[in-house]
Design an enzyme around this catalytic site. Sequence first.
Site, short mmCIF file in Angstrom:
data_model
loop_
_atom_site.label_atom_id
_atom_site.label_comp_id
_atom_site.label_asym_id
_atom_site.label_seq_id
_atom_site.Cartn_x
_atom_site.Cartn_y
_atom_site.Cartn_z
N GLY A 103 15.11 10.87 -25.84
CA GLY A 103 14.67 9.79 -25.27
C GLY A 103 12.69 10.20 -26.22
CG ASP B 136 19.86 12.68 -23.99
OD1 ASP B 136 18.82 11.88 -23.72
OD2 ASP B 136 20.62 11.67 -23.55
CE1 TYR C 93 12.06 0.87 -16.74
CE2 TYR C 93 10.23 -0.28 -17.34
CZ TYR C 93 10.94 0.06 -17.61
OH TYR C 93 10.03 1.57 -17.96
CE LYS D 69 11.00 3.32 -14.35
NZ LYS D 69 11.56 4.56 -14.84
C1 AKB Z 1 8.91 -0.89 -21.61
O1 AKB Z 1 8.68 -1.89 -22.25
O2 AKB Z 1 10.07 -1.33 -20.86
C2 AKB Z 1 7.96 0.01 -21.13
C3 AKB Z 1 7.53 0.53 -19.61
C4 AKB Z 1 6.30 -0.95 -20.23
O3 AKB Z 1 7.83 0.93 -18.72
N1 AKB Z 1 7.90 0.89 -22.41
#
Ligand code: AKB
Length: 318
Positions: free
Chosen positions: A12, A35, A144, A148
């Site tokens: 990646g 990977d 996302y 996180k």
């Molecule tokens: C994204 O744009 O998803 C990543 C991040 C900000 O974690 N680069």
Amino acid sequence: MQKRILVIGATGQIGIELVLALREKYGNENVIAADIRPDSTGLLGEGPFVTLSVLDKEALEETIRTQGVTEVYQLAALLSATSEKNPVLAWDLNMNGLLNILELAKHDGPLRKVFWPSSIAAFGPTTPRHQTPQTTVMEPSSVYGISKLAGERWCEYYHLKHGTDVRSIRYPGLIGFRSEPGGGTTDYAVDIFYHALKSGSYTCFLSAETELPMMMMEDAIRATISIMDAPAEHIRIRSSYNLAGVSFTPASLARAIQCHISHFAISYQPDFRQALADSWPCSIDDSAARTDWGWSPAYGLERLVEAMLEGVRAKISG
Ligand code: AKB
């Protein structure tokens, strides 16, 4: 004890650059790149490679045991834009990949230290957007970002309950030319250089004044290796550290590129990624990282633009 490092997600955007830097520092044979897909990039250089899914806990356990792995960098994840298209897959990969590693680090095996990346996406629309503090309101609105924030909580939990030596950084948008980004909202700030050099124009998927925290890849790799090298007692934060490089908008990046390519033209067609960017900070207070493990960025906007133009130019003519 000799370090044996496993980098998962090695093909990646961060993985390629990190494997190269770690191999330079610790020797090719001591850094195992892993990977789910075989390495078709040809960029990882000399050194061991294993095809491995971070979701396959048995294979992971076997690799760590048989290879005597002492440190894992768990980078396999779906980024923000791809996660919005595949929320369930994103949750599974981003969360269970981390949990598999944390569980293995808990046992009496060789694995002693874990790096896991968080992101500015862990913040949300209710977070203060300017000079976002280390500790503040965190209500992420993206899949996302939710993964996180949950990951940060798991890291701290394993450290408190099991003494796991896990270390993490909230990366801003990362900009480099050796490896390609994929599926992120900040990817425009890499794409723009290829378009500027190839066609002299770029249509940006974020609006002109969308300010986001960004960082040159060299700085990000240096930060990653620094936090992993720091004495354990210096790492006071076991969720994830704020990290700042340089903040800019698409319009200010375009103006900096125009200083080198005067005919470069930018236009704007915001898409679904605009809402993700609007929920993230504009700038970051990284004083905890500076105090605890001596962080300081080397790249401002001008230096970043010069390095990217030089690197991308060499790559496309190459
Ligand atoms: C994204 O744009 O998803 C990543 C991040 C900000 O974690 N680069």
